[in-house]
Write a protein that holds these residues in place. Structure first.
Motif, short mmCIF file in Angstrom:
data_model
loop_
_atom_site.label_atom_id
_atom_site.label_comp_id
_atom_site.label_asym_id
_atom_site.label_seq_id
_atom_site.Cartn_x
_atom_site.Cartn_y
_atom_site.Cartn_z
N ASN A 79 20.11 39.31 27.72
CA ASN A 79 19.12 38.30 27.36
C ASN A 79 19.67 37.25 26.40
OD1 ASN A 79 17.18 39.53 28.90
ND2 ASN A 79 16.58 40.91 27.25
N MET A 80 20.74 37.56 25.69
CA MET A 80 21.25 36.65 24.67
C MET A 80 22.21 35.63 25.28
SD MET A 80 19.65 37.76 22.08
CE MET A 80 20.41 36.86 20.76
N MET A 81 22.16 34.42 24.72
CA MET A 81 23.07 33.37 25.16
C MET A 81 24.08 33.10 24.06
SD MET A 81 20.50 30.75 27.03
CE MET A 81 19.42 30.55 25.65
N MET A 82 25.16 32.38 24.44
CA MET A 82 26.22 32.10 23.47
C MET A 82 26.42 30.60 23.36
SD MET A 82 29.13 34.96 24.12
CE MET A 82 29.34 34.57 25.84
N THR A 83 26.89 30.18 22.20
CA THR A 83 27.21 28.76 22.02
C THR A 83 28.54 28.46 22.71
OG1 THR A 83 28.27 29.31 19.93
CG2 THR A 83 25.97 28.63 19.85
N PHE A 84 28.86 27.18 22.78
CA PHE A 84 30.06 26.76 23.53
C PHE A 84 31.34 27.26 22.88
CE2 PHE A 84 29.84 23.80 20.13
CZ PHE A 84 31.13 23.36 19.91
N ASP A 85 31.32 27.46 21.57
CA ASP A 85 32.54 27.85 20.86
C ASP A 85 32.68 29.37 20.73
OD1 ASP A 85 30.41 28.18 19.29
OD2 ASP A 85 31.13 26.99 17.60
N MET A 86 31.75 30.12 21.30
CA MET A 86 31.80 31.58 21.13
C MET A 86 32.96 32.23 21.87
SD MET A 86 30.57 34.18 19.69
CE MET A 86 29.14 33.44 18.95
N PRO A 87 33.27 31.89 23.11
CA PRO A 87 34.40 32.55 23.80
C PRO A 87 35.71 32.40 23.04
CG PRO A 87 33.06 31.37 25.37
CD PRO A 87 32.56 30.98 24.01
N ALA A 88 35.98 31.21 22.52
CA ALA A 88 37.22 31.03 21.75
C ALA A 88 37.20 31.90 20.50
CB ALA A 88 37.38 29.56 21.38
N PHE A 89 36.03 31.98 19.88
CA PHE A 89 35.88 32.83 18.69
C PHE A 89 36.16 34.29 19.02
CE2 PHE A 89 34.18 33.41 14.47
CZ PHE A 89 33.70 34.70 14.49
N LEU A 90 35.60 34.75 20.13
CA LEU A 90 35.82 36.15 20.54
C LEU A 90 37.28 36.41 20.83
CD1 LEU A 90 32.79 36.70 22.93
CD2 LEU A 90 33.07 37.61 20.62
N SER A 91 37.94 35.46 21.48
CA SER A 91 39.34 35.64 21.82
C SER A 91 40.19 35.81 20.56
CB SER A 91 39.82 34.43 22.63
OG SER A 91 41.20 34.56 22.92
N LYS A 92 39.94 34.96 19.58
CA LYS A 92 40.71 35.04 18.34
C LYS A 92 40.39 36.33 17.58
CE LYS A 92 43.72 33.23 15.57
NZ LYS A 92 45.12 33.02 16.04
N MET A 93 39.13 36.71 17.59
CA MET A 93 38.71 37.94 16.90
C MET A 93 39.41 39.14 17.49
SD MET A 93 34.84 39.40 16.58
CE MET A 93 34.74 39.96 18.27
N TYR A 141 39.28 29.46 11.55
CA TYR A 141 39.57 29.20 12.96
C TYR A 141 38.42 28.46 13.62
CZ TYR A 141 40.54 30.07 17.86
OH TYR A 141 40.77 29.92 19.19
N ILE A 142 37.19 28.90 13.36
CA ILE A 142 36.07 28.27 14.06
C ILE A 142 35.87 26.83 13.60
CG2 ILE A 142 34.19 28.94 12.50
CD1 ILE A 142 34.18 28.96 16.35
N HIS A 143 36.13 26.58 12.31
CA HIS A 143 36.03 25.20 11.84
C HIS A 143 37.10 24.34 12.50
CE1 HIS A 143 32.82 25.45 8.98
NE2 HIS A 143 33.35 26.53 8.43
N GLY A 144 38.33 24.87 12.59
CA GLY A 144 39.40 24.12 13.23
C GLY A 144 39.09 23.88 14.70
N TYR A 145 38.52 24.91 15.35
CA TYR A 145 38.22 24.77 16.76
C TYR A 145 37.15 23.70 16.99
CZ TYR A 145 36.93 26.05 21.51
OH TYR A 145 36.68 26.02 22.85
N ARG A 146 36.15 23.68 16.11
CA ARG A 146 35.09 22.68 16.26
C ARG A 146 35.64 21.27 16.03
NH1 ARG A 146 30.46 26.11 13.07
NH2 ARG A 146 29.85 27.42 14.83
#
Lengths: 442, 186
Positions: free
Chosen positions: A59-73, B112-117
């Motif tokens: 049910n939850m959606m993600m913002t556009f920058d979430m996949p990149a965040f997950l990858s780095k995490m 990282y997220i700030h840089g990415y944005r």
């Protein structure tokens, strides 16, 4: 290149430097991220990470920058885990990282507690199956239900502490005796106080006849009620010793016959006939009279005492029968005369009792006089002299045996649920009779 | 409190993973996997050259990584739901790091997220694999706008956003670009 060469040296020398190595790792990661200019390169494909997260929370959606965040995490996690495992491998002087090293790294870090289940499943797989891609896939599918059972096992101990055992409370039972004790004490005080008050009156009566008359007037009602209650007991008591005596010798058969044929008053007269043997002066006769008199009241309350006293009474009764025969005839002759003559005889008995009291200072004689006083009171209510003797006997016993009275009254009170006021003096008299039996036995 | 949350999350993960995998056998298996070669490459970056990794260790690391993503993801989703939002943002993950004991991740991931944005905001429309030019001139409508790598990236991540970017790129107005960046941030 130089840094990579220095790192193994520090690890080989000191194991506790793992923490410093971790600090160095995070500092390097921070600088690397800050200096990154091109964010388009990702080590782990973002599409797969997105699927992993969305499959759990549809049910939850993600913002556009979430996949990149997950990858780095995920990248940071894998690298941190690898550094910790490498430190563990170095502690064993090995250059190959094994799954046991990763297990130790997980165990040594608190934030990795959620990986314990993964570790358990991993071990189950590698124990049951050899290393091959196809079999590992099948084992993964088979192991899924085993993972589903794990949370249930964890949930079971959570329910146990929630159950609180109920402790049953037993109410304490109140003893019934405690209710009777406060009821008896005031009754005892009431009984003792009139006896103490009667003592000075009795002393004064010895001096003046007028004072005696006043004292008698105060307690006349109590004695009358006492006499009414005591008459049937005396009848029963009189019949039992006479019957026992008749069994021993044929001479008393005539006496038993006379006692049965006449009415109640005649049976009481027979007691007087037995009492008249006192002037003879025989000590055995005195003891026998005391036993017989005590049997009447004790038979009702204390059967044990009756059994004890029955044996000596047989022996003494034989002697009494021999001594009493000639005197009995004389007394019966006197009874045929008018009432005035009877009064004179009673007065004579009193004189003899006084002489015996002066001559012999024994307790048996004192109790004997008490019993005679009781019988005289029951016989003639109108006679003032007999009442005075009753008072004297009660006063003497009250002064001597206060504790004994209290003890017996308590026992009787416990046995009986209800005690009437007019019966209390009767109980006191019963106690007076009991000590005489014990003294006689001694 | 933290311990209870962790245990709860763990149980939830196990139940859901079991349910998902039991439903779709083949599909869920592929969904739950990550490329092993990429993981090994990441590991070797931070280790000395002579370090080697056993086969069992690789598999265990892979499983741990998948579990980690799911575990932190559940915690972040709960945070978003608590604020009555249906969209999970990186800020939810940053908060989850603190709750779950991964404090070291907050600073690097925040940077990282700030840089990415910033990267997305500046070069979202003019993305070029080589070093980006400081003052890039608008491209001709006839020529190709994105490289093949960029197109694949956009398709795999946000298929719908590629249409938005096409529409966004056609008018070359700076103000509209700023508005587009603001929308992305929301």
């Amino acid at each position: 290149m130089e840094q990579t060469l220095d790192v193994p040296r520090s690890l080989r020398l000191l194991a506790p430097k793992a923490q410093q190595q971790m600090d160095e790792f995070w500092r390097d990661r921070q600088k690397e991220i800050e200096t990154t200019k091109d964010f388009s390169e990702h080590a782990i494909p973002m599409a797969r990470l997105k699927k992993i997260v969305s499959s759990q929370k549809g049910n939850m959606m993600m913002t556009f920058d979430m996949p990149a965040f997950l990858s780095k995490m995920c990248e940071l996690f894998v690298q941190e885990l690898a550094v910790r495992a490498w430190a563990s491998a170095q502690s064993h002087n090995r250059c190959i990282i094994l799954d046991t090293d990763i297990a130790k790294a997980i165990a040594s870090t608190e934030s990795y507690d959620f990986l314990v289940d993964i570790l358990h499943n991993h071990r189950v797989k590698h124990k049951s199956t050899p290393c091959s891609t196809l079999t590992t896939k099948r084992c993964r599918l088979v192991d899924q239900p085993s993972t589903s059972h794990m949370p249930y096992q964890h949930q079971l101990p959570q329910f146990a502490p929630t159950y609180t055992p109920a402790i049953p409370i037993t109410p304490s039972l109140m003893p019934p005796i405690s209710h009777y004790i406060p009821f008896q004490y005031p009754s005892l005080s009431q009984e003792v106080s009139p006896m103490m008050a009667s003592a000075p009156i009795v002393n004064r009566s010895m001096l003046l006849i007028h004072n005696i008359a006043r004292g008698l007037g105060l307690q006349g009602n109590n004695i009358s009620t006492f006499a009414n209650n005591n008459i049937p007991d005396n009848i029963v008591g009189c019949s039992s010793p006479t019957v026992l005596a008749s069994m021993m010798s044929p001479a008393l058969l005539e006496v038993a016959g006379t006692s049965l044929n006449p009415p109640n008053s005649h049976s009481i007269c027979t007691m007087n006939m037995i009492n008249s043997s006192d002037p003879s002066g025989s000590s055995i006769g005195d003891i026998n009279v005391a036993n017989q008199a005590s049997l009447a009241p004790s038979g009702r309350f204390n059967p044990a005492i009756l059994r004890e006293s029955s044996c000596p009474s047989f022996l003494h009764s034989n002697n009494d029968t021999i001594v009493a025969i000639p005197e009995g005839v004389d007394i019966s002759g006197t009874m045929d005369v008018a009432s005035d003559v009877a009064a004179i005889v009673i007065n004579g008995q009193e004189e003899h009792e006084r002489e015996t009291n002066v001559e012999h200072h024994q307790q048996n004689e004192i109790y004997e006089s008490i019993d005679i006083g009781i019988i005289n009171a029951s016989v003639a209510d109108d006679n003032k002299y007999s009442i005075s003797w009753d008072e004297l006997g009660m006063a003497d016993d009250s002064l001597l045996d206060k504790f004994l009275e209290e003890f017996q009254v308590r026992n009787d009170g416990v046995l009986r649920t209800g005690i009437e006021l007019h019966e209390d003096p009767f109980l006191g008299d019963v106690m007076l009779a009991n000590p005489s039996t014990s003294n006689a036995n001694k | 409190m933290a311990g209870n949350k962790k245990r709860g999350g763990r149980n939830m993960d196990q139940v859901k993973k079991a349910a998902v995998r039991s439903d779709g056998v083949g599909g869920s298996a592929t969904n739950a996997e990550l490329p092993m070669a990429n993981l090994v490459r990441l590991i070797k970056k931070v280790l000395p050259g002579k370090a080697k990794i056993g086969g069992a260790a690789k598999g265990l690391t892979h499983d741990c990584a998948v579990e980690f993503v799911g575990f932190v993801g559940d915690e972040a989703s709960e945070k978003a739901k608590a604020e009555h939002r249906r969209t999970v943002a990186p800020e939810d993950y940053l908060g989850s790091f603190g709750d779950l004991g991964f404090d070291r991740y907050v600073d690097p991931m925040d940077a990282y997220i700030h840089g990415y944005r910033e990267f997305e905001r500046a070069g979202g429309n003019r993305r070029v694999a080589p070093p980006p030019p400081a003052a890039a001139t608008p491209l001709t409508p006839g020529g190709p706008t994105f490289t093949d790598a960029e197109l694949q990236f956009l398709r795999s991540v946000i298929p719908s956003r590629s249409d938005d970017e096409y529409s966004g790129s056609s008018p070359a107005i700076g103000g509209y670009g700023y508005g587009y960046g603001y929308g992305k941030n929301m």
